[in-house]
Design an enzyme around this catalytic site. Structure first.
Site, PDB file in Angstrom:
ATOM      1  N   LYS A  22       0.859  -1.180   0.000  1.00  0.00           N
ATOM      2  CA  LYS A  22       0.000   0.000   0.000  1.00  0.00           C
ATOM      3  C   LYS A  22       0.901   1.238   0.000  1.00  0.00           C
ATOM      4  CE  LYS A  22      -2.844   3.131   2.490  1.00  0.00           C
ATOM      5  NZ  LYS A  22      -2.136   4.224   1.822  1.00  0.00           N
ATOM      6  N   CYS A  58      13.084  10.644   7.417  1.00  0.00           N
ATOM      7  CA  CYS A  58      13.008  10.144   8.798  1.00  0.00           C
ATOM      8  C   CYS A  58      14.290  10.432   9.565  1.00  0.00           C
ATOM      9  CB  CYS A  58      12.756   8.649   8.798  1.00  0.00           C
ATOM     10  SG  CYS A  58      11.138   8.247   8.185  1.00  0.00           S
TER      11      CYS A  58
END
Lengths: 511, 124
Positions: A193, A306
């Site tokens: 996804k 990140c």
């Protein structure tokens, strides 16, 4: 690096990227319309306007993808020789590489990252990870334990079956590859996804690699997280879930995994310290310029990383000189159309990100941090007037402020000073997170001491933002669970069978 | 500089009328909802709104307050960072983050704004 070229946006006359009006899901080796026939807009962050539509899937579509993956798993994971599996991974790499420029432009247009980054980092790294895992798959060896002379334990890795993988918006192709490559290499089929703001570039990648991947091995379902992400993560038909995103969803994913009793690997972000010792300014040389660049790397991928080095710790004795050099370099950052190879910073991925970044700048000001540059939306002209641009921003403050403690996910750096090594270590570790860190010093033994003392899964020494396939990536503390990249990742995509064989003909003698 | 405000207890949470309306809409089709303050990669500070019970409330959660009768939690590790923050729950255009429910209707999502109170002055 290519220079002085501006690519035509996908779908426009003369563009190297073909664009359809809408895209279905990629299931069982072909594009299929979503069961309920609903689509959602995909917005270009450069213009703020929709440029195509992708499937707004429902749980029924996730089931179809799982059907396809389960139908393919036996042949892929158990029948196909390892050499053939590796060949497919290499062919995927070749196909992406043959379309590197096209996919770079697609990725840049959908995400807003400068095309100089997608051409030189995102897409080549995606290629390299498939190649790395093609090789690593063949190196996946078990062990033999000699229990006694006539009894052997064969400890071997076997595929999990079908896995679910949820990819974030900041590196849609590269992080999809980080997840897909080891899963496939280990013999699994996957349902992926992509993130809601960036579902399309992965579909473009599937167009390119579809011919070389057996149907059902990779399936891509697009749609909202609350519906599709949840349907995938809660499905009893997956044997493992991998997720990159924020902490609350990470916790929820783990909770769902607990219900299914399956493993979850999570990468949940960070607030990475980048530590500069006074000796970096000892000479006016390449190393000094490398260190200053290391500071400015917070603006790489518009800070949507990140491991963004979003906390700079600069030794007090050099602070004034060092920050002047850094601010001078930041002033020269060229912001604008991400499809221009000269652009260094493009738009943030979405209007939502602009809201969050602005909100943190407001918090920083209220907390009493000193704004050294930027701090506002950057207004572009013409077609980009509706784009999501934010000025590269620098705050000076204290480590206990929220702008030092929370991931902003934008081009915002929070700078503070330290006195000595102990102070540097204390501040660097005063965070909930432990994903990345940087240490800059001409003194190798000092750099080693500090790097060992920082509680983080990846510490760059005298470099930053390098992500080679052969180095592990993952978090300490609340930054996550598990490791990606490196062949160690294969362990997260396999289960171990111990076949215990007796070569003795004698009964045990109990009965 | 931080604003002096003796009346605001921190950390705490309040909701704008738009957020209260959105919660009201959600409660017509959901038995109850709960908010969790997120952090970290990508969607970072998003207020995540789930069906009540969807996320198991654990030892790590601190109740910051309630909005429209619904609990708002924050992880104890983040609680200290928010020690001077009053969270203001609001609504903006755009899809919800992560697995969060939308703010009442599709295409709207919850956001947080923040009021920072002077250290100590607000701590009750």
């Amino acid at each position: 690096m290519q220079v002085n070229k501006t690519y035509v946006p996908p779908g426009m006359p003369g563009s190297i990227v073909e664009l359809k009006e809408k895209y279905g899901n990629y299931i069982g080796g072909k594009f299929v319309p979503p069961v309920k026939g609903q689509y959602m807009d995909d917005i270009s962050p450069t213009t703020g306007k929709p440029f195509t539509k992708v499937a707004k899937s429902t749980p029924e579509d996730v089931e179809l993808a799982l059907d396809a993956a389960h139908a393919a798993k036996e042949k892929w994971g158990e029948i196909l020789p390892l050499s053939e599996r590796a060949k497919v991974l290499n062919k995927i790499a070749d196909a992406i590489e043959a379309n590197e420029e096209m996919l770079s432009v697609a990725e840049s247009w959908e995400n807003g990252k400068p095309v100089r980054e997608t051409l030189n980092v995102d897409v080549p790294m995606a290629v390299d990870h498939f190649r790395y895992f093609a090789g690593a798959a063949r190196m996946l060896e078990g062990t033999i334990t000699e229990v006694d002379k006539d009894t052997l334990a064969y400890n071997m890795h076997e595929p999990l079956g079908v896995v679910g993988q949820i990819v974030p918006f900041n590196f849609p192709l590269m992080l999809a590859s980080w997840k897909i490559a080891p899963a496939l290499a280990a013999g699994n089929c996957t349902v992926v996804k992509p993130a809601s703001p960036t579902p399309w570039s992965l579909l473009k990648m599937m167009e390119v690699i579809g011919d070389v991947v057996p149907p059902g091995v990779i399936n891509v379902v697009t749609g909202p997280g609350a519906e599709i992400g949840k349907a995938l993560a809660t499905s009893p038909r997956i044997a493992k879930i991998a997720f990159t995103g924020e902490t609350v969803t990470g916790r929820l994913i783990m909770q769902y995994a607990a219900q299914n009793i399956i493993p979850a690997t999570l990468e949940l972000g960070g607030k990475s310290p980048n530590v500069f010792f006074e000796d970096v300014l000892d000479k006016d040389d390449d190393f000094m310029r490398k260190a200053v660049e290391g500071f400015v790397l917070y603006a790489f991928n518009k800070g949507e990383v990140c491991t963004c080095p979003s906390r700079a710790l600069v030794q007090k004795s050099i602070y004034d000189k060092f920050i002047a050099k850094a601010l001078d370099s930041i002033k020269k950052i060229k912001q604008g159309n991400p499809l221009d190879t000269n652009t260094m910073i493009g738009p943030q991925v979405s209007a939502q990100q602009i809201q969050k970044i602005s909100s943190y700048v407001e918090i920083g000001k209220q907390e009493g941090a000193q704004l050294l540059c930027g701090g506002q939306k950057a207004q572009m002209g013409g077609d980009m007037a509706g784009g999501f641009f934010f000025q590269p921003t620098v705050f000076k403050g204290e480590n206990n402020m929220r702008i030092f403690q929370e991931e902003i996910f934008g081009p915002v750096i929070a700078v503070t000073t330290f006195e000595d090594e102990q102070d540097a270590i204390r501040i660097a570790n005063d965070t909930l997170y432990g994903l990345g860190a940087g240490v800059w010093s001409r003194d190798g033994t000092r750099a080693y001491r500090i790097a060992r003392a920082i509680k983080a899964g990846r510490v760059w020494v005298n470099c930053y933002h390098s992500y080679p396939a052969g180095a592990t990536f993952g978090g300490y503390k609340i930054s996550g669970v598990g490791r990606e990249t490196h062949r160690m990742a294969l362990e997260h995509y396999t289960q171990v069978k111990s076949m215990l064989v007796s070569y003795s003909e004698k009964p045990m003698g109990f009965f | 500089m931080p604003e002096e405000n003796q009346d605001v207890q921190v950390p705490s949470v309040i909701a704008t009328q738009a957020a209260l309306d959105a919660i009201g809409k959600l409660l017509r089709t959901h038995k109850g909802v709960a908010f969790f303050q997120s952090g970290g990669c990508c969607d970072n500070s998003a207020p995540m709104c789930f069906d009540e019970g969807e996320m198991i409330v654990g030892n790590v959660d601190r109740l910051v307050g309630t909005v429209g009768g619904c609990p708002y939690y924050i992880d104890f590790r983040q609680y200290e960072t928010y020690r001077t923050s009053q969270i203001i729950l609001d609504v903006e255009d755009g899809e919800a983050d992560g697995f969060s429910l939308p703010a009442g209707i599709e295409g709207k999502h919850f956001v947080t704004r923040t009021k920072i109170c002077a250290k100590n002055a607000c701590n009750v």
